[in-house]
Design a protein around this motif. Structure first.
Motif, PDB file in Angstrom:
ATOM      1  N   GLU A 184      -9.181   6.353   3.796  1.00 55.85           N
ATOM      2  CA  GLU A 184      -8.890   6.990   2.165  1.00 55.85           C
ATOM      3  C   GLU A 184      -7.991   5.799   1.368  1.00 55.85           C
ATOM      4  N   LEU A 185      -6.980   5.424   1.956  1.00 56.79           N
ATOM      5  CA  LEU A 185      -6.924   3.828   1.505  1.00 56.79           C
ATOM      6  C   LEU A 185      -7.362   2.430   1.303  1.00 56.79           C
TER       7      LEU A 185
ATOM      8  N   VAL B 204      -6.434   1.234   8.668  1.00 53.14           N
ATOM      9  CA  VAL B 204      -6.024   1.524   7.845  1.00 53.14           C
ATOM     10  C   VAL B 204      -6.925   2.843   7.207  1.00 53.14           C
TER      11      VAL B 204
ATOM     12  N   ARG C 286      -9.156   2.907  -1.054  1.00 52.07           N
ATOM     13  CA  ARG C 286      -8.859   2.332  -2.722  1.00 52.07           C
ATOM     14  C   ARG C 286      -8.140   1.503  -3.033  1.00 52.07           C
ATOM     15  N   TYR C 287      -7.295   0.730  -1.700  1.00 48.79           N
ATOM     16  CA  TYR C 287      -6.332  -0.629  -2.396  1.00 48.79           C
ATOM     17  C   TYR C 287      -7.684  -1.917  -1.665  1.00 48.79           C
TER      18      TYR C 287
ATOM     19  N   GLU D 101       1.197   3.807  -3.070  1.00 49.70           N
ATOM     20  CA  GLU D 101       0.796   5.443  -2.574  1.00 49.70           C
ATOM     21  C   GLU D 101       2.469   6.463  -2.848  1.00 49.70           C
TER      22      GLU D 101
ATOM     23  N   ILE E 232       0.759  -1.407   0.461  1.00 50.61           N
ATOM     24  CA  ILE E 232      -0.159   0.026  -0.133  1.00 50.61           C
ATOM     25  C   ILE E 232       0.716   1.612  -0.181  1.00 50.61           C
TER      26      ILE E 232
END
Length: 278
Positions: free
Chosen positions: A172-173, A169, A176-177, A131, A127
């Motif tokens: 936002e992450l 986590v 996204r992931y 990024e 991750i």
């Protein structure tokens, strides 16, 4: 079972686990050991821990039971973004350094999560590196996760985690992931996206093996919160083997409680719990 035989079984068991895994089983951890092995004690119909050891050593169950025993005794503690300062150093110092060193060509970073458990460390690394790429750093990467527990490796390859496991986590992450499970069987879970899963491979590996089937030009090795379970002799041997797999200027990252354990002539301390190969 008489006291002498019981003590002999206890000693043989402790020596066996130490020789196979490096894990030390002092007397004060006896209650924890019995608790973790309770499923196997029940499965073979043994009368308590002593009866289970007798089944292993005197009745031919050792070969079949040992992989299950090792799996249950392995700590398997893992969290996303655990000891987050390590990941800050990775993206703020180690990656930019690698990019500068390889210029004008983008480098390919090799990262090894050497006690990956069910994959949180390896995927956290994926991750933060993804990024860094989004932020404009030009590099590629591959991550290897290894562990002694086949059960944990199977979970890591699935890359499915509960909402609680993913809570460290940032939102936002996560958006996204991860992909949220929609089928009833996967309610309350999410899976890492294929773009990250494709960057991470998992392989069975015992740190007590004399050699490791791993490249010898690794950029960063995470060996965190493992050595604390080993005796001094095994700690030194594992560290020496790890160092042999680092490229020059590569990094070894251990747990914050393990900084004093790393004492190798080729390793220089970069910051607390982070060491650099000279």
């Amino acid at each position: 079972m008489n006291q002498v035989l019981r003590q002999a079984h206890d000693q043989r068991f402790s020596e066996l686990i130490r020789n196979r895994t490096g894990i030390q089983l002092p007397v004060h951890r006896r209650q924890m050991i019995e608790s973790r092995l309770r499923p196997r004690i029940a499965a073979v119909g043994a009368s308590g821990f002593e009866g289970y050891l007798a089944q292993l050593f005197d009745h031919g169950l050792l070969e079949d039971e040992l992989p299950l025993v090792i799996d249950l005794l392995t700590t398997n503690k893992t969290d996303f973004f655990r000891e987050a300062t390590h990941f800050d150093v990775l993206v703020q110092e180690i990656v930019p350094e690698a990019v500068r060193r390889a210029a004008p060509h983008p480098p390919r970073l090799k990262i090894w999560s050497a006690a990956s458990s069910e994959g949180a460390e390896a995927y956290t690394t994926a991750i933060v590196l993804a990024e860094a790429q989004r932020a404009g750093q030009r590099f590629s990467y591959a991550i290897l996760g290894t562990d002694i527990s086949q059960r944990m490796l199977d979970r890591a390859r699935r890359a499915i985690y509960s909402a609680e496991q993913l809570s460290p986590v940032p939102a936002e992450l996560r958006a996204r992931y991860t992909m949220v499970g929609r089928a009833p069987a996967h309610a309350g879970t999410a899976r890492l996206v294929p773009e990250l899963r494709d960057r991470v491979q998992f392989m069975h590996l015992n740190l007590m093996d004399r050699t490791y089937p791993v490249d010898r030009d690794v950029d960063v090795i995470f060996l965190r919160n493992v050595l604390i379970y080993f005796g001094p002799e095994d700690q030194s041997a594992v560290i020496a083997r790890m160092v042999s797999h680092l490229r020059p200027n590569g990094y070894l990252i251990v747990g914050h409680s393990e900084s004093m354990v790393v004492n190798h002539p080729q390793m220089k301390q970069h910051s607390p719990s982070i060491f650099r190969k000279t």
